[in-house]
Design a protein around this motif. Structure first.
Motif, PDB file in Angstrom:
ATOM      1  N   UNK A  29      -3.252   1.641  -0.138  1.00 49.83           N
ATOM      2  CA  UNK A  29      -3.234   2.983   1.692  1.00 49.83           C
ATOM      3  C   UNK A  29      -1.507   2.832   2.053  1.00 49.83           C
ATOM      4  N   UNK A  30      -1.690   4.226   2.492  1.00 47.42           N
ATOM      5  CA  UNK A  30      -0.173   4.071   3.351  1.00 47.42           C
ATOM      6  C   UNK A  30       0.400   2.566   4.142  1.00 47.42           C
ATOM      7  N   UNK A  31      -0.592   2.729   4.841  1.00 47.94           N
ATOM      8  CA  UNK A  31      -0.819   1.572   5.459  1.00 47.94           C
ATOM      9  C   UNK A  31      -0.226   0.133   5.051  1.00 47.94           C
ATOM     10  N   UNK A  32      -0.819   0.020   3.623  1.00 42.75           N
ATOM     11  CA  UNK A  32      -0.539  -1.022   3.016  1.00 42.75           C
ATOM     12  C   UNK A  32       1.207  -1.192   2.069  1.00 42.75           C
ATOM     13  N   UNK A  33       1.709   0.849   2.187  1.00 46.56           N
ATOM     14  CA  UNK A  33       2.614   0.771   1.151  1.00 46.56           C
ATOM     15  C   UNK A  33       4.030   0.264   3.017  1.00 46.56           C
ATOM     16  N   UNK A  34       3.658   0.680   3.846  1.00 46.55           N
ATOM     17  CA  UNK A  34       4.203   0.379   5.409  1.00 46.55           C
ATOM     18  C   UNK A  34       4.663  -1.170   5.096  1.00 46.55           C
ATOM     19  N   UNK A  35       3.371  -2.062   4.995  1.00 43.89           N
ATOM     20  CA  UNK A  35       3.411  -3.617   5.618  1.00 43.89           C
ATOM     21  C   UNK A  35       4.292  -3.631   4.081  1.00 43.89           C
ATOM     22  N   UNK A  36       4.263  -3.362   2.588  1.00 39.02           N
ATOM     23  CA  UNK A  36       5.398  -3.999   1.951  1.00 39.02           C
ATOM     24  C   UNK A  36       6.834  -4.279   2.459  1.00 39.02           C
ATOM     25  N   UNK A  37       7.076  -2.303   1.988  1.00 41.06           N
ATOM     26  CA  UNK A  37       8.265  -2.034   2.873  1.00 41.06           C
ATOM     27  C   UNK A  37       8.942  -2.772   4.141  1.00 41.06           C
ATOM     28  N   UNK A  38       7.760  -3.212   4.411  1.00 37.65           N
ATOM     29  CA  UNK A  38       8.730  -4.069   6.044  1.00 37.65           C
ATOM     30  C   UNK A  38       8.502  -5.724   5.643  1.00 37.65           C
ATOM     31  N   UNK A  39       8.013  -5.259   4.590  1.00 41.57           N
ATOM     32  CA  UNK A  39       7.846  -7.015   4.573  1.00 41.57           C
ATOM     33  C   UNK A  39       9.279  -7.341   3.372  1.00 41.57           C
ATOM     34  N   UNK A  40       9.851  -6.361   2.289  1.00 37.23           N
ATOM     35  CA  UNK A  40      10.779  -6.454   1.726  1.00 37.23           C
ATOM     36  C   UNK A  40      12.316  -6.199   2.882  1.00 37.23           C
ATOM     37  N   UNK A  41      11.533  -5.518   4.034  1.00 34.09           N
ATOM     38  CA  UNK A  41      13.385  -5.562   4.906  1.00 34.09           C
ATOM     39  C   UNK A  41      13.662  -7.000   5.915  1.00 34.09           C
ATOM     40  N   UNK A  42      11.880  -7.709   6.170  1.00 32.02           N
ATOM     41  CA  UNK A  42      12.214  -8.167   6.343  1.00 32.02           C
ATOM     42  C   UNK A  42      13.181  -9.769   5.381  1.00 32.02           C
ATOM     43  N   UNK A  43      12.850  -9.518   4.157  1.00 29.30           N
ATOM     44  CA  UNK A  43      13.317  -9.944   3.279  1.00 29.30           C
ATOM     45  C   UNK A  43      14.859  -9.607   2.494  1.00 29.30           C
ATOM     46  N   UNK A  44      15.535  -8.607   3.207  1.00 31.40           N
ATOM     47  CA  UNK A  44      16.785  -8.392   3.199  1.00 31.40           C
ATOM     48  C   UNK A  44      17.169  -8.946   4.441  1.00 31.40           C
ATOM     49  N   UNK A  45      16.727  -9.226   6.072  1.00 36.64           N
ATOM     50  CA  UNK A  45      17.453  -9.480   6.394  1.00 36.64           C
ATOM     51  C   UNK A  45      17.599 -10.987   6.298  1.00 36.64           C
ATOM     52  N   UNK A  46      16.815 -11.100   5.902  1.00 36.28           N
ATOM     53  CA  UNK A  46      17.048 -13.268   6.023  1.00 36.28           C
ATOM     54  C   UNK A  46      18.183 -12.866   4.799  1.00 36.28           C
ATOM     55  N   UNK A  47      18.020 -12.593   3.657  1.00 37.94           N
ATOM     56  CA  UNK A  47      18.871 -12.416   2.549  1.00 37.94           C
ATOM     57  C   UNK A  47      20.525 -12.285   3.014  1.00 37.94           C
ATOM     58  N   UNK A  48      20.702 -11.758   4.898  1.00 37.66           N
ATOM     59  CA  UNK A  48      21.573 -10.916   5.434  1.00 37.66           C
ATOM     60  C   UNK A  48      22.632 -12.439   5.810  1.00 37.66           C
ATOM     61  N   UNK A  49      21.648 -12.657   6.531  1.00 38.82           N
ATOM     62  CA  UNK A  49      21.335 -14.234   8.096  1.00 38.82           C
ATOM     63  C   UNK A  49      21.870 -15.008   6.517  1.00 38.82           C
TER      64      UNK A  49
END
Lengths: 221, 170
Positions: free
Chosen positions: B146-166
């Motif tokens: 579903x599109x919702x699942x794709x959004x969730x996966x992308x959000x998880x990636x963005x969180x991962x990227x933010x953690x990496x930046x920190x």
């Protein structure tokens, strides 16, 4: 974070447009006409199309077989088990000598020939070459009736490193082994020269002959 | 023994579909031998799969199959051949306008750092949406989710990227 703009055609849409022959989507065509980046992208796809290995001409006789040549470069995917032949015996190719790799499609399965498994009637054979210093390659098979020209040339062209040759061979049901002569050279060879170098199994700085002998299963040798 | 030839449908499909798939592989892996190997493996699988091809099938359906297969292979490659050196970003000049260059480069940098640690489904979504420039609806269709699942996966990636930046800044 987003890398895309939802108002623009996506890469996937552009790819489908290209694969469909750049037709059928007027809105996308209008966008492309006005967008330098999308035109550059489609131009890159057109350039990549020109780089793609050409497909073979129509066969001399109809064959309802899988297209080895189109999929031909997939041989590289089997590189881990690649068997290169440059002596007629099993041989793992070394740098500095031309070599030939045979890929067999049998009963729906494709594999790199191991140098000993017998062919069955109808099996298809694709060849890939390691050209070393040679710019041309010719492939010949025994001619019907032999006479003074015992070899029939089935291919001649530029030798492209690690690319499949643009044809396949199909094993027949006649008794005996299948034999293929692969002749590397520095220039295109006249037929008489080809016959001579194969007969002499020449291996020199200007020509190099590799003989593949593929046994056939269930056929009296 | 006799010469044989490619079927007309596969020949045409090969000519038309190889360039987009090659470009897709180069977006992730640059102009590299690995990219070309994945292209060839993708078309080997197309050949073996024996699925309907144009004109019997819609180009979109074939492209979707190729995208799925190629992405799967590229991700396997990324996870098993992680290298200290990043694949070159040498396709910048030919990215279509729907891909925003700064975000694309940033995504690739993060992918290089995190690919081996990310779940496969998240990697699929990120490669399709953030590297290849697909919309979320298209990615959902290709991933059969579903599109919702794709959004969730992308959000998880963005969180991962933010953690990496920190982590990097601390």
């Amino acid at each position: 974070m987003s890398t895309t703009d939802p108002t623009e055609p996506t890469t996937f849409a552009l790819d489908v447009y290209f694969a469909a022959g750049a037709e059928g989507d007027a809105k996308l065509a209008q966008h492309v006409a006005a967008c330098a980046r999308c035109r550059a992208y489609l131009g890159q796809l057109a350039a990549l199309a020109e780089e793609a290995a050409p497909l073979p001409p129509t066969a001399a006789r109809p064959q309802h077989r899988k297209p080895w040549v189109a999929a031909g470069a997939f041989v590289s995917a089997c590189a881990a088990v690649a068997l290169w032949l440059n002596t007629g015996d099993n041989y793992v190719g070394s740098k500095g000598l031309p070599a030939v790799q045979a890929l067999i499609r049998s009963a729906g399965q494709a594999s790199v020939w191991d140098g000993k498994t017998p062919l069955r009637s109808g099996d298809a054979i694709a060849l890939r070459t390691d050209c070393d210093r040679f710019s041309h390659v010719a492939v010949a098979i025994p001619a019907a009736g032999s006479g003074d020209r015992p070899w029939k040339r089935v291919f001649e062209g530029s030798c492209k490193e690690h690319e499949p040759l643009p044809f396949t061979l199909v094993a027949d049901d006649r008794p005996g082994n299948e034999q293929v002569e692969v002749v590397f050279s520095r220039a295109a060879l006249a037929d008489a020269t080809l016959q001579r170098v194969i007969a002499g199994r020449e291996r020199s700085d200007t020509t190099w002959v590799i003989t593949l002998v593929l046994p056939k299963a269930g056929v009296a040798q | 023994m006799a010469p044989a030839a490619a079927s007309p449908a596969f020949s045409l499909a090969y000519q038309r579909f190889v360039p987009p798939i090659r470009a897709k592989c180069q977006r992730l892996l640059g102009h590299s031998g690995e990219a070309e190997e994945i292209v060839q493996e993708t078309f080997l699988r197309l050949w073996q799969a024996d699925i309907p091809l144009p004109p019997a099938a819609e180009p979109r359906a074939v492209m979707a199959w190729l995208y799925r297969t190629c992405t799967h292979l590229a991700i396997d490659h990324l996870r098993s051949h992680w290298r200290r050196t990043r694949a070159p970003d040498d396709v910048l000049e030919t990215l279509p306008c729907s891909i925003k260059l700064d975000a694309w480069l940033n995504t690739k940098q993060i992918l290089h750092a995190l690919a081996v640690r990310m779940p496969a489904d998240e990697l699929h979504a990120v490669v399709l949406c953030r590297v290849d420039g697909l919309g979320q609806v298209e990615a959902a269709e290709l991933l059969d989710t579903s599109e919702r699942t794709v959004r969730r996966l992308l959000a998880a990636f963005d969180q991962r990227a933010e953690n990496l930046r920190r982590e990097s800044s601390s």
